[in-house]
Structures are given as structure tokens and as C-alpha cells.
Design a protein around this motif. Structure first.
Motif, PDB file in Angstrom:
ATOM      1  N   TRP A 137      -1.315   5.980  -9.674  1.00  0.00           N
ATOM      2  CA  TRP A 137      -0.693   6.255  -8.381  1.00  0.00           C
ATOM      3  C   TRP A 137      -1.699   6.851  -7.391  1.00  0.00           C
ATOM      4  O   TRP A 137      -1.568   6.673  -6.187  1.00  0.00           O
ATOM      5  CB  TRP A 137       0.503   7.178  -8.553  1.00  0.00           C
ATOM      6  CG  TRP A 137       1.701   6.423  -9.040  1.00  0.00           C
ATOM      7  CD1 TRP A 137       2.269   6.479 -10.272  1.00  0.00           C
ATOM      8  CD2 TRP A 137       2.454   5.468  -8.302  1.00  0.00           C
ATOM      9  NE1 TRP A 137       3.325   5.614 -10.354  1.00  0.00           N
ATOM     10  CE2 TRP A 137       3.469   4.982  -9.157  1.00  0.00           C
ATOM     11  CE3 TRP A 137       2.368   4.970  -7.006  1.00  0.00           C
ATOM     12  CZ2 TRP A 137       4.393   4.031  -8.750  1.00  0.00           C
ATOM     13  CZ3 TRP A 137       3.295   4.009  -6.603  1.00  0.00           C
ATOM     14  CH2 TRP A 137       4.286   3.555  -7.468  1.00  0.00           C
ATOM     15  N   ALA A 140      -3.409   3.778  -6.128  1.00  0.00           N
ATOM     16  CA  ALA A 140      -2.504   3.021  -5.263  1.00  0.00           C
ATOM     17  C   ALA A 140      -2.376   3.676  -3.897  1.00  0.00           C
ATOM     18  O   ALA A 140      -2.350   2.990  -2.863  1.00  0.00           O
ATOM     19  CB  ALA A 140      -1.129   2.898  -5.936  1.00  0.00           C
ATOM     20  N   GLY A 141      -2.296   5.008  -3.877  1.00  0.00           N
ATOM     21  CA  GLY A 141      -2.216   5.706  -2.603  1.00  0.00           C
ATOM     22  C   GLY A 141      -3.475   5.577  -1.785  1.00  0.00           C
ATOM     23  O   GLY A 141      -3.425   5.497  -0.546  1.00  0.00           O
ATOM     24  N   THR A 143      -5.795   3.014  -1.975  1.00  0.00           N
ATOM     25  CA  THR A 143      -6.010   1.635  -1.512  1.00  0.00           C
ATOM     26  C   THR A 143      -5.016   1.227  -0.428  1.00  0.00           C
ATOM     27  O   THR A 143      -5.317   0.345   0.382  1.00  0.00           O
ATOM     28  CB  THR A 143      -5.904   0.665  -2.696  1.00  0.00           C
ATOM     29  OG1 THR A 143      -4.632   0.851  -3.365  1.00  0.00           O
ATOM     30  CG2 THR A 143      -7.026   0.920  -3.702  1.00  0.00           C
ATOM     31  N   SER A 144      -3.835   1.841  -0.400  1.00  0.00           N
ATOM     32  CA  SER A 144      -2.838   1.470   0.603  1.00  0.00           C
ATOM     33  C   SER A 144      -2.926   2.315   1.863  1.00  0.00           C
ATOM     34  O   SER A 144      -2.202   2.060   2.829  1.00  0.00           O
ATOM     35  CB  SER A 144      -1.423   1.599   0.016  1.00  0.00           C
ATOM     36  OG  SER A 144      -1.161   2.946  -0.369  1.00  0.00           O
ATOM     37  N   GLY A 145      -3.788   3.330   1.877  1.00  0.00           N
ATOM     38  CA  GLY A 145      -3.907   4.213   3.025  1.00  0.00           C
ATOM     39  C   GLY A 145      -4.797   3.646   4.116  1.00  0.00           C
ATOM     40  O   GLY A 145      -5.478   2.620   3.948  1.00  0.00           O
ATOM     41  N   GLY A 148      -8.966   3.784   3.352  1.00  0.00           N
ATOM     42  CA  GLY A 148      -9.083   3.301   1.990  1.00  0.00           C
ATOM     43  C   GLY A 148     -10.528   3.225   1.515  1.00  0.00           C
ATOM     44  O   GLY A 148     -11.459   3.611   2.227  1.00  0.00           O
TER      45      GLY A 148
END
Length: 344
Positions: A137, A140-141, A143-145, A148
Motif C-alpha cells: 500500500w 501504491a500510494g 505510484t498513484s500520487g 510519484g
């Protein structure tokens, strides 16, 4: 924790955060996300809260395990194999040393030199699934920010912060499916909405029921006021039901509805409480001022000075048994009576 707190303060100072007001302006969620339990402790101190130093027999150094991602750093699913292996190595190091830790720091570096750090509190680091899930997580946080990674992930380091002597709580035969589902949901919610998204009630030391209950982050070892020691004047038997907001009522003497019972600065009653009047309950009320119920027994009052530095006002508590069988817990504050809760 002292070393990590010093590092956090130095980092904040380098970012131009030099006062408590500047620090509080960052927001508790962001502080806890970046610094974990250290950030939470600094937040409590900066906001004037009560700190509690947990005793420890011996200070243990942090335990870190790192791995390089040679290939597949663009995909989180591809990286899960080395991530799980990394988590198992960390759990094994803790087990071999007879240590436990509930604070996990994750440091990730990409091929372009970008870095991401996230600290999780309330973790069971003896369970590799817990660690791997939090690493997932965190990635994931990142790469999606908006800010990144600048390239593929090159290395991942997981650190067990402030380990202490103890034994892990992981079940011998592992977790059941239901427990794993709950854990995944909790970690996902905390990852999306912040560490304060899920709160659970905890009991701490205090004078009255409302100050003894605090909402803490799910799974964290909150620094609570110790229940031990002398809490002079504390309420020994708190009510079974504590209202979210006190309900204003009136307590009057034998003379009638205009004979309001008051509490003076010494904690003494101005008259013997005879009737309980709830202005919100107009059933069987002929005067329209609320239903009147006779008081059959009185315990108290118990005065509490209040912590002036926390902007608490002096107050007094009283417990009354009503003719209809209700056991009511009352508070006198600011010249008014209010129901704090019910014992029955």
C-alpha cells in the motif's frame, strides 16, 4: 524513539518548521503518515496534551532489512515476491532476538534517485503478511500520487523501530480468512484516508468518565495516561452509558420548581436535591417546563478542579437514583446541571 524524535525535529527544522503553531499547521494526519508513532507523540506534546513515557528494561537498536530490485520494479505485483521475502527476513530477525515491534518504517528508492518514506504504527511485525501488505500500500500510494517515482523501484528497506523484548502474538497456525480480510480492509482504509480514519476507544487515567475514554488509532499502542497512582476525587463507578453530548437538566429542592440546587466553589450543595426535571421530556408535565421525577438517593457531589492549561472548567459530579428506577450520572458545570450518562 529518542533518536527518531531528534531526527524528526531536525528534518522539520530544515523545512522551516520552527514553532509548535507551524508544526500543528501541517495537520495530524500528515504528521502521523510521515513520522508514525514519533509524529503522534510530538503532536500530543505540541498541542499541550499529556504524554506518557512507557518504561523499558533496555534500549534496543532498530532492526532493518533491505533488498535491491534488479528487475520488475515497474510493477507492484512483480515486486511482491522479494517484498514477502523481505518481510519474512525481518520477522525472523525479531524472533531470533526475542524482540517485538509495532512500528514499521518503509523506505523506497527509485532508479532516478527519488525516495519515499512511510511509517506505520500498530503493526505485528512477526507476521510477514502484515509487513508485505503495508509495503504494497505504500508503493501504491506513491505510484498513484502527484509526486510519484521518477523511475522503476530500485531498493526497498523495512525497519522495525524501537524493538523491545517480548513475544509475538501471531497465532501458531496463522490467521483465519476473516481476520486476514479485516486486516486488509483496515490497512487499505488507513492508506487511503490516513492513520486516524479508524479509531477505537481506550481507557486511561483520569478523574471522570469522559476524560478517561480516548479514541485511539486502530492497532496502535497509544500513549495514554496511566490508570495507576492517586487520582484523588476520581469517579470510582462510571456510568454504563456515556452520552456523546451532555443533556441539560434541572435539579430542584423540596420547595418547588424555582428552588434550583447549586454547587458552590467548595463543592457543597445549596439545598437537598428533591426532584429531577428534564426540560426535553414534556410527557405528564402540567407546567410545560419538563417532566418532574422524585429523587430517592443522592451520592456526591465530587468536585473536580479541571486542568486550566487544557481550558477545562471546574465541575462537580453527582449520582442520583430516581423514583422511576433510573440511575443518573450528573455534572454541574458553568452554573448548569447536565446528564453525563446512565448506570441503568
Amino acid at each position: 524513539m529518542v533518536d527518531r524524535a531528534s531526527e524528526a525535529v531536525e528534518l522539520l527544522r530544515g523545512l522551516g518548521i520552527r514553532t509548535c503553531a507551524d508544526f500543528l499547521g501541517l495537520g495530524r494526519g500528515r504528521v502521523c503518515e510521515r513520522f508514525g508513532d514519533v509524529g503522534d507523540a510530538l503532536w500530543i506534546l505540541a498541542s499541550g496534551g499529556d504524554g506518557n513515557v512507557a518504561p523499558t528494561d533496555r534500549i534496543q537498536p532498530d532492526i532493518a532489512v533491505e533488498c535491491s530490485i534488479d528487475a520488475g520494479g515497474e510493477s507492484i505485483d512483480t515486486m511482491m515476491v522479494p517484498i514477502v521475502r523481505l518481510a519474512r527476513d525481518l520477522a525472523l530477525k525479531l524472533a531470533q532476538g526475542g524482540l517485538v515491534s509495532q512500528t514499521l518504517r518503509i523506505d523506497v528508492e527509485d532508479a532516478g534517485g527519488g525516495q519515499r518514506t512511510r511509517t506505520w504504527s500498530g503493526c505485528n511485525l512477526w507476521a510477514p503478511d502484515d509487513v508485505a501488505l503495508r509495503v504494497r500500500w505504500t508503493l501504491a500510494g506513491w505510484t498513484s500520487g502527484v509526486n510519484g517515482p521518477s523511475g522503476a523501484v530500485a531498493s526497498i528497506r523495512v525497519t522495525a523501530c524501537d524493538p523491545r523484548e517480548g513475544h509475538g502474538t501471531t497465532a501458531l497456525w496463522g490467521r483465519g480468512d476473516r481476520e486476514r480480510d479485516v486486516l486488509r480492509s483496515v490497512v487499505r482504509i488507513q492508506g487511503m484516508a490516513g492513520p486516524d480514519a479508524l479509531l477505537v476507544p481506550r481507557v486511561q487515567g483520569g478523574y471522570d468518565p469522559r476524560s478517561r475514554v480516548v479514541m485511539a488509532r486502530w492497532g496502535s499502542e497509544s500513549r495514554l495516561r496511566s490508570c495507576e497512582g492517586a487520582w484523588e476525587g476520581r469517579i470510582a463507578q462510571p456510568p454504563a452509558t456515556l452520552f456523546d453530548e451532555p443533556v441539560r437538566v434541572r435539579i430542584v429542592g423540596e420547595s418547588g420548581i424555582f428552588d434550583d440546587v447549586r454547587v458552590d466553589h467548595r463543592g457543597a450543595l445549596s439545598a437537598v436535591p428533591a426532584y429531577f426535571i428534564d426540560p426535553h421530556d414534556t410527557t405528564r408535565s402540567t407546567s410545560g417546563r419538563g417532566r418532574r421525577v422524585a429523587i430517592t438517593r443522592v451520592e456526591g457531589p465530587w468536585p473536580v478542579g479541571g486542568r486550566w492549561w487544557a481550558k477545562e472548567r471546574p465541575r462537580a459530579y453527582m449520582r442520583v437514583l430516581l423514583e422511576d428506577g433510573r440511575d443518573v450520572f450528573l455534572v454541574w458545570q458553568g452554573g448548569e446541571w447536565a446528564m453525563e450518562g446512565l448506570t441503568q
